[in-house]
Design a protein around this motif. Structure first.
Motif, PDB file in Angstrom:
ATOM      1  N   LYS A   1      36.802  47.389  45.789  1.00 49.22           N
ATOM      2  CA  LYS A   1      36.085  46.917  44.604  1.00 49.22           C
ATOM      3  C   LYS A   1      37.056  46.325  43.588  1.00 49.22           C
ATOM      4  N   CYS A   2      38.205  46.992  43.426  1.00 49.39           N
ATOM      5  CA  CYS A   2      39.209  46.475  42.503  1.00 49.39           C
ATOM      6  C   CYS A   2      39.622  45.073  42.933  1.00 49.39           C
ATOM      7  N   ASN A   3      39.845  44.925  44.225  1.00 49.88           N
ATOM      8  CA  ASN A   3      40.288  43.628  44.719  1.00 49.88           C
ATOM      9  C   ASN A   3      39.215  42.576  44.531  1.00 49.88           C
ATOM     10  N   LEU A   4      37.967  42.993  44.747  1.00 44.86           N
ATOM     11  CA  LEU A   4      36.865  42.069  44.572  1.00 44.86           C
ATOM     12  C   LEU A   4      36.817  41.562  43.126  1.00 44.86           C
ATOM     13  N   LEU A   5      36.975  42.499  42.215  1.00 44.04           N
ATOM     14  CA  LEU A   5      36.946  42.120  40.792  1.00 44.04           C
ATOM     15  C   LEU A   5      38.104  41.197  40.465  1.00 44.04           C
ATOM     16  N   LEU A   6      39.264  41.544  41.003  1.00 47.82           N
ATOM     17  CA  LEU A   6      40.451  40.746  40.724  1.00 47.82           C
ATOM     18  C   LEU A   6      40.263  39.327  41.278  1.00 47.82           C
ATOM     19  N   SER A   7      39.637  39.236  42.452  1.00 49.45           N
ATOM     20  CA  SER A   7      39.377  37.914  43.009  1.00 49.45           C
ATOM     21  C   SER A   7      38.427  37.148  42.115  1.00 49.45           C
ATOM     22  N   SER A   8      37.411  37.849  41.610  1.00 42.64           N
ATOM     23  CA  SER A   8      36.453  37.172  40.721  1.00 42.64           C
ATOM     24  C   SER A   8      37.169  36.593  39.520  1.00 42.64           C
ATOM     25  N   VAL A   9      38.053  37.417  38.975  1.00 42.44           N
ATOM     26  CA  VAL A   9      38.794  36.984  37.804  1.00 42.44           C
ATOM     27  C   VAL A   9      39.614  35.759  38.133  1.00 42.44           C
ATOM     28  N   SER A  10      40.259  35.822  39.276  1.00 43.29           N
ATOM     29  CA  SER A  10      41.122  34.738  39.691  1.00 43.29           C
ATOM     30  C   SER A  10      40.309  33.449  39.825  1.00 43.29           C
TER      31      SER A  10
END
Lengths: 220, 975
Positions: B143-152
């Motif tokens: 989930k953290c990675n998913l959020l980070l990707s969204s941000v990116s």
């Protein structure tokens, strides 16, 4: 009366009373400057050349609309005679606005203005608003106090100023409406800075309950 | 969440697939918000000034966004800068990198005293944080990675150059990951948060190793690393330092002092040290690798040698403050429901029964026509007997207040009783002193707060009740003292003793109701005394003339003199329902005229009866009919009113309505005074007419005109004004009914006996809770004065400002008859804060020994330093460890360390890890409670030919918390 108004600056009394706010206003000034006539002109739109000299204190009520609010004005008319000073000054503390009146055809009544203003400062609530009114401006022939002097004095005392005539209905309505506006301004100011006035209106029962001791049973 | 799980995607239509899934919707929502806040594009701001992060203004904006049904809050934090113009990226050169990346290397704002943690860790002036809205947490790695990707993606799509962070894991861990994108560059913000510190990271060399390995510098010659270090030391042990506040001695009772507190004084100060910790931060702002050594065996970092020192103090959260406690304890009484009788228990019930009997007896005395035989008593014996009477009903052991305390308080409240006891009445009592009080701002505070003057009985009573409540038996003590007070009031009424400590004249409506009631009682007493004296025709009655002066002026002190014997003689006459006016100057002149009085009752046939009740001649006026001089009569004074009476009366008047009949009735109701004046006038001026009366009473209603008579001589002709000529008007009517009766034989306009009984009854039924409400304004008033006094002694500017605010706030709150409890609590809370502030100032001054400093310039510096410690979050020390303040702080640490080493080692030292022990630089300082290190460098990444980009790593190490916050930038142009 005092608590019914002064305690609730912007009183939001029960809606069944048909008003949103009630302001108490006092008309003061020397004897026979036309206080009663002025009030009758405003409240009843009538004029009689001679009203019986007021004994003590009397009042009239008028409800007006201001900024979509119904404001009930309870206007107290006072006796101007020196002898009634003690009685009338007791009512000052509950008033939110004053109309301080003199007679433009009477120097003495104008000279007394300073005195009346001191009385207001001594006995009224600090936030009370005052308008200075020179009455009987229809009697231009007998004028002894120029409007300039009136204006200067008003400025000096920090009041707003009107010349009016109860007889010819000049500036009567304007005077009252201006006073109401000033009170409203002051009210919103004090509501902005802190809001004790609003909740102060919800008068708790504690003190007032005991304030009326049962007189009947004290054997006098 | 994935696009293929969406049923919509199966439909054969032209659909905007970019926002088909929850994920895509989330991203576009983030983009929307960034656009809305106008964070797109580039700012061209200067690098922040030195210390701007502290002095400048930070603002934040917030919004909510959803990821499916998971709520996130998105917040933008930024430093307000003047030329914050954001332009579209067009004219900028290729080499420009986002300002926030530049901030990573800026050394102007390291270790800001107050800032968002991300500001402290990364040195950013602006950033956006997305964190779970509720108390949820994003824990799982995917989930953290998913959020980070969204941000990116969002950053890439919008071209936003503001770093965007995601808060992950539990909120308290303050764990963030984030990203910042610029043209061809990207910075990744990463973080490590551990409970246990790996040994190799507790010192600089280990941290440098990890920094270098993270950068993975492709160059062989690594660019220099800039290092900033701050060690924070905490001083908790203040034992050696004298704490100036002495706890009150609760048992002592010496002279006028009770419980270590003089009666009428308020306690002040904190019971515990309001400063609990001192934090010393020693900073090395700019070091380079190789200049110093700090590894697991040796360290160059000696705090004494640190180039910068700064201090902050940690204040005790809610220090117990005596004044605050005192007042809030009193305020708490408002909620007690019990009546005085209930509180004082059964034994006093009986006594009260007797008391009631006393009252009814008193009343019957007043109403019975037959004189009650009363012995002539000396003042002293009366005081004593009254006291005895009060005491004997209650055994000393059962009463909540012991006799000594009670006596001390009563003598404080009624200082005149003391002089009476000594059987030589002093002329001046506290009443007389009131007039000498300055018309100062402080003195007039009572009219703002609706309390009572600070030298009045009411005010003193408030203080005594407050003290009794706090030190002597709580609410029971209050009930007891109040009961004694009410007894004293009745005693004074019955024995014609004026009540001391009250301004003369009618009740002051600017004061609290209780004060008005007491003033009312005094008015009644004065009238009663005056009447008694008038009857006796005693020469001293002339002094009562002073009573005619308006309420704000005061009669001379002697008005308060006790003339008991006289009053007692005439006491039995008080059933007389006629009013005897006090000041009969005329009577003095003419002496006895009893015979004339009789003859005049039936005056009809007698054309000119003997005049009575004259005050003085009115100028040169003569009566129109007889030509006799016109005399102003002695008149009855209108009834004094308390605000509740006034309210009652005006309600009655208002109820009559606005009709003509109503107005007429109102006038009639108020005509008593007019009629009385007319009667007095008629009595003083035999043969007078209404015109004469009007010329005195309302001169403008008598109109004079000069006219020519037949012979051409000017004569003055006068007549009543038209309004006075209206047939059957109030004035004419009253004039016709008025009989010539002098004021002293008229019916009383003001029934002092009845009013006094009403007041006494009112006092008797007040419960302690009611009393508290009555007197709280006085207590607040006293507390404010105390704060002012203490502040003046310490000179605390912030305190001074706060006191002003409290005064204006409380005057607004107390203006209304029953102020809101919540608001009163606020006021009390604010006072407590000021008290704590002043106590802190006092504590710090003692600790830094400001008073003992000899050199005046140093003393001044120290004073400035102490006051800024109170007002600023962190204060730099001039001269670091070598300056005057630094020396004192050093000494404090040394003696604290010494005390620690002397003390038996029951407790392990705070951080017993071996590396710390070794690394301690001597014994002057404990091991640092916090170590912060910032490492910075400009390094090309990922390849040697990439752009030179800012790299930064922050590390903080505290007792049980270790954090590494890294920001590593890389060139994305060719990768």
């Amino acid at each position: 009366m005092a608590s019914a108004t002064d305690s609730r600056y912007g009183q939001k009394e029960s809606s069944d009373q048909n008003f949103d706010y009630m302001f108490k206003i006092l008309i003061i000034g020397n004897s026979s400057v036309g206080k009663t006539s002025f009030l009758f002109r405003y409240a009843d739109d009538s004029f009689t050349p001679a009203f019986v000299s007021t004994v003590g204190i009397d009042f009239k009520v008028k409800t007006i609309y201001r900024n979509d609010k119904r404001i009930k004005l309870q206007i107290w008319d006072t006796a101007g005679q020196e002898r009634y000073r003690t009685i009338t000054t007791a009512y000052y503390r509950g008033a939110m606005g004053f109309i301080l009146m003199y007679d433009i055809t009477n120097e003495e009544s104008f000279n007394a203005v300073q005195d009346w203003s001191t009385q207001i400062k001594t006995y009224s609530w600090d936030n009370a608003q005052v308008l200075l009114v020179g009455n009987k401006c229809d009697m231009e022939d007998e004028r002894v106090v120029s409007s300039e002097r009136g204006r200067q004095l008003a400025e000096h005392l920090g009041f707003e100023f009107f010349e009016a005539s109860a007889k010819d209905n000049i500036n009567v309505k304007q005077t009252f409406e201006r006073l109401v506006d000033i009170i409203c301004e002051k009210m919103s100011e004090s509501l902005d800075t802190a809001d004790p006035a609003v909740t102060g209106a919800k008068q708790g029962p504690q003190l007032t309950d005991q304030q009326a001791p049962p007189h009947q049973d004290c054997a006098c | 969440m994935a696009a293929d799980s969406d049923p919509e995607s199966e439909v054969f239509e032209i659909t905007d697939f970019t926002t088909a899934s929850e994920w895509e919707r989330f991203i576009s929502r983030v983009e929307e918000v960034l656009n809305e806040w106008k964070l797109i594009g580039e700012t061209s701001n200067k690098p922040p000034e030195k210390g701007e992060y502290t002095s400048g203004v930070w603002e934040e904006k917030g919004d909510e966004i959803l990821f499916a049904d998971f709520r996130f809050s998105i917040r933008h934090h930024y430093l307000v800068q003047e030329a914050g113009e954001r332009e579209e990226t067009e004219d900028t050169g290729e080499d420009s990198i986002p300002v926030c990346m530049q901030d990573l290397l800026c050394t102007n704002n390291d270790f800001p005293p107050v800032a968002h943690c991300l500001v402290r860790w990364y040195g950013l002036r602006e950033f956006v944080v997305i964190s779970p809205a509720a108390n949820d947490a994003v824990i799982s790695e995917s989930k953290c990675n998913l959020l980070l990707s969204s941000v990116s993606i969002a950053l890439g799509n919008t071209g936003c150059q503001v770093p965007l962070f995601i808060q992950v894991h539990q909120k308290w861990r303050k764990l963030y990951v984030g990203e910042c994108q610029g043209p061809g560059v990207r910075t990744d913000f990463e973080m490590v948060h551990l409970r246990k510190v790996p040994n190799q990271y507790t010192h600089l060399s280990g941290l440098l190793d990890i920094f270098k390995s993270k950068i993975g510098c492709p160059l062989t010659a690594l660019p220099p690393v800039n290092i900033a270090i701050r060690f924070t030391y905490i001083l908790q042990d203040w034992q050696q330092y004298f704490w100036p506040q002495q706890p009150p001695d609760l048992d002592a009772l010496i002279g006028g002092e009770i419980g270590g507190l003089e009666i009428g004084k308020l306690p002040f100060g904190a019971c515990e040290d309001p400063i609990c910790e001192l934090h010393l931060a020693t900073t090395w702002p700019c070091l380079t690798e190789g200049i110093i050594v700090d590894n697991d065996v040796y360290s160059d970092l000696d705090p004494l040698q640190a180039p910068q020192w700064s201090v902050r103090v940690r204040k005790a959260d809610n220090p117990q403050c005596m004044l605050g406690d005192f007042v809030s304890e009193f305020f708490r009484l408002c909620r007690r429901k019990e009546s005085t009788d209930e509180l004082l228990g059964k034994s006093t019930f009986e006594e009260n029964g007797k008391e009631v009997a006393d009252i009814s007896q008193a009343l019957s005395k007043l109403t019975e026509p037959a004189p009650v035989p009363i012995h002539k008593l000396s003042v002293t014996s009366m005081v004593h007997s009254a006291r005895k009477k009060i005491r004997k009903h209650r055994g000393a052991d059962e009463s909540p207040l012991n006799n000594d305390v009670l006596n001390a308080i009563l003598f404080f409240l009624f200082p005149d009783a003391k002089s009476l006891d000594g059987s030589e009445a002093k002329a001046s009592t506290s009443t007389g002193n009131i007039s000498s009080q300055s018309e100062s701002e402080d003195y007039n505070l009572y009219s703002q707060l609706k309390s009572a003057p600070s030298d009045s009985l009411t005010y003193k009573l408030a203080l005594c009740l407050c003290m009794v409540n706090f030190y002597h038996g709580g609410v029971k003590g209050v009930a007891h003292l109040w009961q004694e007070f009410v007894l004293e009031m009745r005693y004074r009424w019955e024995n014609n003793f004026l009540i001391p400590g009250l301004a003369n004249g009618s009740p002051d409506l600017k004061c609290c109701l209780l004060h008005q009631k007491l003033q009312m009682l005094n008015c009644c007493l004065e009238r009663k005394k005056g009447r008694d004296e008038g009857k006796k025709g005693s020469p001293s009655s002339s002094e009562a003339a002073a009573n005619r002066t308006p309420s704000d002026t005061l009669s001379p002190g002697e008005a308060n003199k006790y003339e008991v014997a006289k009053s007692w003689d005439s006491w039995s006459d008080s059933e007389d329902e006629f009013f005897e006016c006090h000041s009969d100057t005329e009577e003095l002149k003419e002496g006895s005229q009893e015979s004339a009085r009789k003859a005049k009752e039936e005056t009809k046939e007698n054309p000119l009866p003997k005049p009575e009740g004259r005050l003085h001649q009115s100028g040169n006026l003569t009566l129109l009919r007889t030509g006799e001089p016109l005399y102003i009569p002695v008149t009855q004074e209108p009834a004094p009113m308390t605000e509740d009476l006034l309210e009652e009366q005006s309600e009655v008047l208002a109820k009559l309505g606005t009709s003509a009949e109503g107005a007429h009735l109102r006038a009639r109701m108020q005509s008593a005074c007019l009629l009385s004046d007319m009667e007095s006038f008629k009595a003083a001026n035999p043969g007078c007419c209404l015109e004469d009366f009007v010329r005195w009473y309302s001169p403008r209603d008598y109109i004079e005109e000069e006219v020519m008579d037949e012979k051409g001589n000017k004569i003055v002709k006068g007549e009543l004004s038209p309004r006075m000529k209206i047939p059957n008007n109030m004035w004419v009517e009253a004039w016709e009914t008025a009989k010539p009766i002098p004021a002293r034989r008229q019916r009383r306009l003001f029934d002092d006996t009845k009013e006094a009984e009403k007041v006494l009854h009112y006092l008797a039924v007040q419960k302690p809770a009611d009393l508290t409400r009555h007197l709280l304004p006085c207590v607040i008033h006293a507390a404010l004065l105390k704060l002012k006094e203490e502040e003046a002694a310490e000179d605390v500017p912030s305190g001074r400002k706060a006191i002003k605010q409290i005064i204006s706030h409380s005057s607004k709150v107390l203006r209304f008859p029953s102020p809101d409890d919540k608001k009163l609590e606020d006021v009390i809370g604010q006072m407590l804060n000021v008290e704590a502030t002043i106590a802190r100032a006092r504590s710090l001054k003692a600790k830094f020994a400001v008073d003992r400093c000899e050199k005046s310039d140093e003393k001044e510096d120290l004073e400035k330093f102490v006051s800024s410690l109170l007002e600023q979050p962190e204060v730099p020390i001039v001269g670091a460890g070598r300056g005057p303040a630094g020396t004192i702080i050093h000494k404090m640490f040394v003696s604290a360390q010494r005390a620690l080493s002397l003390a038996p080692l029951e407790e392990e030292p705070k951080r017993p890890s071996s590396s710390d022990e070794r690394r301690q630089t001597g014994t002057d300082f404990p091991s640092p409670a916090g170590r912060e290190v910032i490492l910075r460098s400009s390094v090309p990444r990922p390849a040697p030919y990439s752009k030179l980009l800012p790299q930064r790593m922050y590390s903080v190490l505290t007792k049980d918390d270790f954090r590494l916050a890294g920001a590593f930038s890389s060139d994305t142009s060719f990768f």
